[in-house]
Design an enzyme around this catalytic site. Structure first.
Site, PDB file in Angstrom:
ATOM      1  N   LYS A 285       0.108   4.409   4.695  1.00 27.07           N
ATOM      2  CA  LYS A 285      -0.694   3.414   5.413  1.00 27.07           C
ATOM      3  C   LYS A 285       0.225   2.615   6.328  1.00 27.07           C
ATOM      4  CE  LYS A 285      -3.890  -0.488   4.820  1.00 27.07           C
ATOM      5  NZ  LYS A 285      -4.839   0.013   5.843  1.00 27.07           N
TER       6      LYS A 285
ATOM      7  N   HIS B 242       0.859  -1.182   0.000  1.00 29.31           N
ATOM      8  CA  HIS B 242       0.000   0.000   0.000  1.00 29.31           C
ATOM      9  C   HIS B 242       0.897   1.234   0.000  1.00 29.31           C
ATOM     10  CE1 HIS B 242      -4.079  -1.658   0.973  1.00 29.31           C
ATOM     11  NE2 HIS B 242      -3.339  -2.706   1.320  1.00 29.31           N
TER      12      HIS B 242
END
Length: 282
Positions: A169, A165
């Site tokens: 994140k 990601h």
């Protein structure tokens, strides 16, 4: 007679990328209205969303409960969407329950068991899911169904999970955790702490194959199963670039929840598989 009044939606976390994408999807979708107020933590100001000026109220500086109750009075039928921070999940859930406002929790992280337990006990209407992307939800549902129908089918197989990601994140993907639970029901012995988190550019573009233009917004997951003797392997992937798939799915969840509230459905806590089963996705 069908109620033609747009469903008012507050997007908490509108200052973040996922919150803004969802707010934009609300503005574009017929039958929904983005209200010009939102809650945030540690930040205040005005965010422009496709011409709608949303004032973000910092809950550290002002009474979030008072702001939310006023919004509920001003916009009857209000539904809240939460795309804030993992560390805010439980406190926000408690706030929504206390005010009695239906909500869609798209933020991952927090103490999920406590969140689900408290919301269910309260009878407050909510959709809580780690994944809002329609097709990814379908894959997740298929894995769950396979685990229910064929428990232990992959006993003895070794599972590896890699997820990439955007670097912002910090927590492990909630979707990956849910898929791992299904694999464990299929006979694997895998702890979510073993999930490999890829957040550096070199491995994202090289090993994972993430396009450079989507480094700041993507979700690439690979689940690999290998037999004990190494002669058989299975690999499952779902690779998503951008955020529109999640934003559109979130608005679908809002519409679904509105119908459940209006119908005074006896069930009050849902996930995205419930939304998918009802065919409530555009």
């Amino acid at each position: 007679m069908v109620d033609a009044t747009p469903t008012p939606v507050m997007v908490c976390g509108v200052g973040g990328k996922m919150g803004r994408a969802t707010a934009s999807a609300v503005v574009r979708r017929d039958g929904f209205e983005l209200i010009p107020t939102a809650l945030g933590k540690g930040r205040a100001g005005v965010v422009d969303v496709d011409g709608v000026a949303v004032t973000v109220i910092d809950v550290d500086a002002e009474d979030g409960e008072a702001v939310l109750k006023k919004a509920m009075e001003t916009y009857p039928g209000l539904i809240v969407v939460d795309y804030t921070l993992p560390e805010s999940v439980n406190a926000n859930g408690e706030l929504y329950v206390k005010c009695g406002v239906p909500f869609v929790m798209g933020t991952t992280g927090g103490d999920r068991d406590a969140l689900l337990r408290e919301v269910k006990a309260s009878g407050n209407y909510a959709v809580i899911a780690p994944q809002m992307g329609k097709q990814v939800v379908a894959f997740q549902a298929a894995m769950k169904l396979m685990a229910e129908q064929f428990p232990g089918a992959f006993a003895g197989y070794t599972l590896t999970v890699t997820e990439s990601h955007q670097s912002s994140k910090k927590d492990t993907s909630g979707t990956a955790k849910a898929i791992v639970a299904s694999f464990n029901d299929l006979g694997c012995d895998f702890d979510v702490s073993q999930i490999e988190l890829v957040r550096d550019v070199e491995n994202q573009t090289g090993r994972m194959g993430v396009p450079e233009e989507h480094l700041l917004g993507h979700a690439f997951h690979t689940y690999r199963l290998t037999s004990a003797d190494g002669t058989v392997s299975f690999e499952f992937q779902h690779n998503v670039c951008g955020r529109s798939i999640y934003a559109e799915g979130t608005v679908d969840a809002v519409g679904f929840l509105k119908r459940k509230v209006d119908a005074k459905d006896s069930k009050t806590l849902y996930d995205m598989i419930d939304v998918l089963k009802e065919g409530a996705m555009n």
